[in-house]
Structures are given as C-alpha cells and as structure tokens.
Design a protein around this motif. Structure first.
Motif, PDB file in Angstrom:
ATOM      1  N   PHE A 103     -15.604   0.730 -47.532  1.00  0.00           N
ATOM      2  CA  PHE A 103     -14.469  -0.113 -47.178  1.00  0.00           C
ATOM      3  C   PHE A 103     -14.942  -1.517 -46.825  1.00  0.00           C
ATOM      4  CE2 PHE A 103     -11.775  -2.149 -44.074  1.00  0.00           C
ATOM      5  CZ  PHE A 103     -10.493  -1.967 -44.563  1.00  0.00           C
ATOM      6  N   PHE A 104     -15.940  -1.615 -45.960  1.00  0.00           N
ATOM      7  CA  PHE A 104     -16.447  -2.910 -45.510  1.00  0.00           C
ATOM      8  C   PHE A 104     -16.946  -3.728 -46.688  1.00  0.00           C
ATOM      9  CE2 PHE A 104     -19.786  -5.783 -44.143  1.00  0.00           C
ATOM     10  CZ  PHE A 104     -19.244  -6.388 -43.020  1.00  0.00           C
ATOM     11  N   ALA A 105     -17.708  -3.098 -47.575  1.00  0.00           N
ATOM     12  CA  ALA A 105     -18.260  -3.813 -48.730  1.00  0.00           C
ATOM     13  C   ALA A 105     -17.156  -4.321 -49.654  1.00  0.00           C
ATOM     14  CB  ALA A 105     -19.217  -2.902 -49.495  1.00  0.00           C
ATOM     15  N   ASN A 106     -16.170  -3.475 -49.936  1.00  0.00           N
ATOM     16  CA  ASN A 106     -15.092  -3.874 -50.830  1.00  0.00           C
ATOM     17  C   ASN A 106     -14.203  -4.953 -50.216  1.00  0.00           C
ATOM     18  OD1 ASN A 106     -15.847  -2.102 -52.868  1.00  0.00           O
ATOM     19  ND2 ASN A 106     -14.604  -0.431 -52.064  1.00  0.00           N
ATOM     20  N   TYR A 107     -13.914  -4.770 -48.934  1.00  0.00           N
ATOM     21  CA  TYR A 107     -13.018  -5.708 -48.263  1.00  0.00           C
ATOM     22  C   TYR A 107     -13.640  -7.097 -48.171  1.00  0.00           C
ATOM     23  CZ  TYR A 107     -10.066  -7.702 -44.577  1.00  0.00           C
ATOM     24  OH  TYR A 107      -9.239  -8.516 -43.855  1.00  0.00           O
ATOM     25  N   THR A 108     -14.895  -7.180 -47.716  1.00  0.00           N
ATOM     26  CA  THR A 108     -15.547  -8.479 -47.559  1.00  0.00           C
ATOM     27  C   THR A 108     -15.887  -9.118 -48.906  1.00  0.00           C
ATOM     28  OG1 THR A 108     -17.696  -7.369 -47.274  1.00  0.00           O
ATOM     29  CG2 THR A 108     -16.476  -7.971 -45.275  1.00  0.00           C
ATOM     30  N   ALA A 109     -15.783  -8.346 -49.978  1.00  0.00           N
ATOM     31  CA  ALA A 109     -15.957  -8.908 -51.320  1.00  0.00           C
ATOM     32  C   ALA A 109     -14.639  -9.434 -51.870  1.00  0.00           C
ATOM     33  CB  ALA A 109     -16.539  -7.859 -52.262  1.00  0.00           C
ATOM     34  N   GLY A 110     -13.566  -9.235 -51.128  1.00  0.00           N
ATOM     35  CA  GLY A 110     -12.262  -9.749 -51.542  1.00  0.00           C
ATOM     36  C   GLY A 110     -11.576  -8.918 -52.593  1.00  0.00           C
ATOM     37  N   SER A 111     -11.706  -7.595 -52.486  1.00  0.00           N
ATOM     38  CA  SER A 111     -11.109  -6.729 -53.502  1.00  0.00           C
ATOM     39  C   SER A 111      -9.788  -6.098 -53.073  1.00  0.00           C
ATOM     40  CB  SER A 111     -12.092  -5.615 -53.887  1.00  0.00           C
ATOM     41  OG  SER A 111     -12.350  -4.768 -52.778  1.00  0.00           O
ATOM     42  N   HIS A 112      -9.310  -6.423 -51.871  1.00  0.00           N
ATOM     43  CA  HIS A 112      -8.047  -5.858 -51.401  1.00  0.00           C
ATOM     44  C   HIS A 112      -6.891  -6.813 -51.693  1.00  0.00           C
ATOM     45  CE1 HIS A 112      -9.813  -2.804 -48.301  1.00  0.00           C
ATOM     46  NE2 HIS A 112     -10.485  -2.824 -49.430  1.00  0.00           N
TER      47      HIS A 112
ATOM     48  N   LYS B 244     -17.668  -3.497 -32.026  1.00  0.00           N
ATOM     49  CA  LYS B 244     -19.047  -3.095 -31.705  1.00  0.00           C
ATOM     50  C   LYS B 244     -19.302  -1.624 -31.995  1.00  0.00           C
ATOM     51  CE  LYS B 244     -19.496  -6.570 -28.049  1.00  0.00           C
ATOM     52  NZ  LYS B 244     -19.709  -6.815 -26.593  1.00  0.00           N
ATOM     53  N   ASP B 245     -18.233  -0.832 -32.027  1.00  0.00           N
ATOM     54  CA  ASP B 245     -18.376   0.591 -32.310  1.00  0.00           C
ATOM     55  C   ASP B 245     -18.371   0.890 -33.801  1.00  0.00           C
ATOM     56  OD1 ASP B 245     -18.375   1.169 -29.562  1.00  0.00           O
ATOM     57  OD2 ASP B 245     -16.180   1.288 -29.518  1.00  0.00           O
ATOM     58  N   HIS B 246     -18.196  -0.115 -34.641  1.00  0.00           N
ATOM     59  CA  HIS B 246     -18.085   0.110 -36.076  1.00  0.00           C
ATOM     60  C   HIS B 246     -19.098  -0.683 -36.899  1.00  0.00           C
ATOM     61  CE1 HIS B 246     -14.141   1.561 -34.690  1.00  0.00           C
ATOM     62  NE2 HIS B 246     -14.056   2.219 -35.829  1.00  0.00           N
ATOM     63  N   LEU B 247     -19.219  -1.973 -36.631  1.00  0.00           N
ATOM     64  CA  LEU B 247     -20.081  -2.811 -37.448  1.00  0.00           C
ATOM     65  C   LEU B 247     -21.555  -2.593 -37.119  1.00  0.00           C
ATOM     66  CD1 LEU B 247     -17.277  -4.307 -37.710  1.00  0.00           C
ATOM     67  CD2 LEU B 247     -18.608  -6.386 -38.073  1.00  0.00           C
ATOM     68  N   THR B 248     -22.352  -2.474 -38.158  1.00  0.00           N
ATOM     69  CA  THR B 248     -23.801  -2.441 -37.957  1.00  0.00           C
ATOM     70  C   THR B 248     -24.279  -3.867 -37.708  1.00  0.00           C
ATOM     71  OG1 THR B 248     -24.302  -2.795 -40.295  1.00  0.00           O
ATOM     72  CG2 THR B 248     -23.979  -0.501 -39.573  1.00  0.00           C
ATOM     73  N   VAL B 249     -25.523  -4.012 -37.316  1.00  0.00           N
ATOM     74  CA  VAL B 249     -26.078  -5.350 -37.076  1.00  0.00           C
ATOM     75  C   VAL B 249     -26.014  -6.183 -38.358  1.00  0.00           C
ATOM     76  CG1 VAL B 249     -28.172  -6.644 -36.506  1.00  0.00           C
ATOM     77  CG2 VAL B 249     -27.585  -4.595 -35.203  1.00  0.00           C
ATOM     78  N   SER B 250     -26.378  -5.594 -39.461  1.00  0.00           N
ATOM     79  CA  SER B 250     -26.361  -6.345 -40.726  1.00  0.00           C
ATOM     80  C   SER B 250     -24.933  -6.712 -41.140  1.00  0.00           C
ATOM     81  CB  SER B 250     -27.040  -5.535 -41.834  1.00  0.00           C
ATOM     82  OG  SER B 250     -26.358  -4.315 -42.068  1.00  0.00           O
ATOM     83  N   GLN B 251     -23.978  -5.825 -40.897  1.00  0.00           N
ATOM     84  CA  GLN B 251     -22.586  -6.142 -41.215  1.00  0.00           C
ATOM     85  C   GLN B 251     -22.068  -7.270 -40.331  1.00  0.00           C
ATOM     86  OE1 GLN B 251     -20.838  -2.273 -40.650  1.00  0.00           O
ATOM     87  NE2 GLN B 251     -20.938  -1.753 -42.844  1.00  0.00           N
TER      88      GLN B 251
END
Length: 318
Positions: free
Chosen positions: A183-192, A288-295
C-alpha cells in the motif's frame, strides 16, 4: 421548509440511492481533465459541480486532501455558522453530511438539495489546478483549506482504504486488502485515483492549494495539528475569517460539540453512514506505529522537495 425529521428522511434516502449507484463494483475510476477519481465520483457530477452549478451567495467551502481532517473542519464550520442557534443547528444536522460534498454535483442537479441547506457550506477534494475559483468569487464565498502531516495522513488513508472502500483500479481489479508495505509503495508512487493525475498524490494537492492560497485573500489555511493543540484560538481565527463573532460561551459550546467523542455520538444520526466511515480517532503521531525508518525518511524527502517554497512545516507530534 420541511421539518428536520422529514427533511432528513427524504434526503437521506436519496443520498443512499445515489451512493449505492456510484459505488457499484463494475464502475471504473472516472477521468476528468487528466485527473483520476475514485469510482464513487462520476465525470458528469464533477463537470456539473465545477462548470454549470451556481454556488449560493456567501457559501463556505472546506477544501482538503482525503483524510486530513475534512469532516472535523466541516463540523467546526457548521458550528461557527449555526452553533449559537439550536434550532438552526438541528436543521443543519438533519441534512446528511454527504449532501455537502461538492463533487456530487449531480445530487444538486437531480434532487435540488442545496436550497434546503440552512447554511451553505460544502467540502471538496478537487485539486486547485482544476478547481473553479471564479464561482467562489462570483458568489462572495470563502474557502478554508485544512492540511495534516503526511505520515498520519498515509496511515489514516490506509485504514480507511482497507476497511471502508472497495476501490477499483483502471484495470478493474480490486485494490482493497493490500498489505501495508505494498500500500505504502503504491500510494507514494501516485497510483491511487484521488483526483490526481498518475504519479501525483498528497504533496501535489497540497502544493497546488498552498500556491493558490498565497495570492487569494479568500482562502484561509488551517493546520490540523494546530486545531488539535489549540482549538479555541484556531476556532476564533476561523470565525474571524468567516466574519462571525463568537463569545466565550459559544466557544466553549463549540469546543465540546467538536470533540471526537461528541462527533462519534452525533454520527449515529447520519443515515448515509458517511460519517461512520470518515470519523476515526483523530490522533497525532500514530504514524510511528506503522512507518519504518526508511518509509519515514522517504516521506520527508518527497515533501521537502515538492513543498519547497510553500513555507509549510509539519507537526508530527503534539
């Protein structure tokens, strides 16, 4: 005007019928001026709302990107406009919140709902580059744009997306149920499809509206976290922008009425179930409970690059 109960019953049924028609699983995401919208929209309703509908005089529009505090801000506006008159407030609440959705222009066209609204206030997720600002100027109306830190917005959208909606991609595949990483990868790539062109998402929407707000005195920018942290002062600032005087007593009343707990109780009166899908915890810092450091670092880089020059600074904890 019909009684609040009668008005609510009739309009609520109409809104449910429209909602059901627009959320059919076989409907693909409509495209309007290069922007891809979720299946609950239609090209006809968007085109009508932006190009053919006449906004009532002295209206208020809450503009936002999804999951940035829209329903909360809309309720604050309702309270500012109606809160000192219990009868007016009850009449306003009798109209389902979905009737205030600007992109549902077809609802106004076919059912003539808007003339029945005790006060004229609406909300929109339309991006600034295709929004019709002339209709706002012609009607002497005002816009409040609310924004939220992007990390909490992502988490809120993830929860809403997976639990409430059945989005359909351009290929007709259900996108619901993705795991967090995908979800994070698709969303931040602007696919929604959120009123954005392919590759665009929240930072593009925010940048467009902020650039517009800098040169338009009829747009007030409100930070979600500031409203959470210092509600009375932000409330007074919004009221002053709308040219409404608030005494100390009404400020206290509105503060109570706009608490998340009170809105959760009020949502039971909404017969379209729209509020139930849109009023959540309203927390700051849950990312903070969802995003990894890299995200988290990726979001920082994207927003730093795209919002350069806008002056926007985010609040990630309060």
């Amino acid at each position: 005007m019909d009684s609040p109960a009668g008005l609510s019953e009739g309009i609520a049924k109409t809104m449910r019928d429209i909602t059901n028609a627009m959320t059919r699983k076989d409907v693909l995401s409509p495209i309007f001026k290069g922007k891809h919208f979720a299946p609950m929209h239609s090209v006809e309703s968007i085109e009508y709302a932006l190009n053919r509908w006449r906004m009532p005089e002295n209206s208020v529009v809450v503009a936002s990107f999804p999951k940035t505090g829209t329903m909360w801000c809309l309720e604050v506006v309702r309270q500012i406009l109606c809160g000192d008159d219990d009868d007016l407030l009850n009449k306003s609440r009798s109209v389902p919140v979905l009737a205030h959705f600007l992109e549902m222009g077809s609802a106004a066209k076919y059912t003539d709902l808007y003339p029945h609204l005790p006060k004229k206030f609406f909300f929109t997720h339309i991006p600034a580059d295709i929004f019709n600002f002339e209709m706002v100027e012609r009607s002497n109306s005002k816009i409040i744009y609310i924004y939220r830190n992007p990390k909490d917005q992502i988490v809120s959208w993830y929860n809403f997306f997976n639990k409430q909606l059945e989005f359909v991609s351009e290929q007709g595949h259900r996108a619901i149920g993705q795991n967090w990483s995908d979800f994070f990868a698709n969303y931040t790539a602007g696919s929604h499809p959120l009123g954005t062109a392919p590759g665009e998402w929240y930072p593009d929407h925010l940048t467009g509206w902020m650039n517009r707000a800098r040169r338009n005195k009829n747009i007030l920018v409100v930070e979600y976290e500031s409203l959470k942290k210092d509600f009375p002062n932000e409330l007074r600032r919004m009221a002053a922008f709308l040219q409404v005087e608030l005494g100390d007593g009404i400020v206290d009343k509105i503060t109570t009425n706009c608490s998340i707990s009170q809105m959760k109780r009020d949502e039971k009166a909404d017969q379209t179930n729209f509020l139930q899908k849109n009023v959540n915890k309203g927390e700051v810092g849950g990312w903070k409970d969802h995003l990894t450091v890299s995200q988290s670092e990726l979001v920082d880089r994207i927003f730093e690059e795209k919002l350069s020059g806008t002056g926007i600074k985010f609040t990630y904890t309060i």
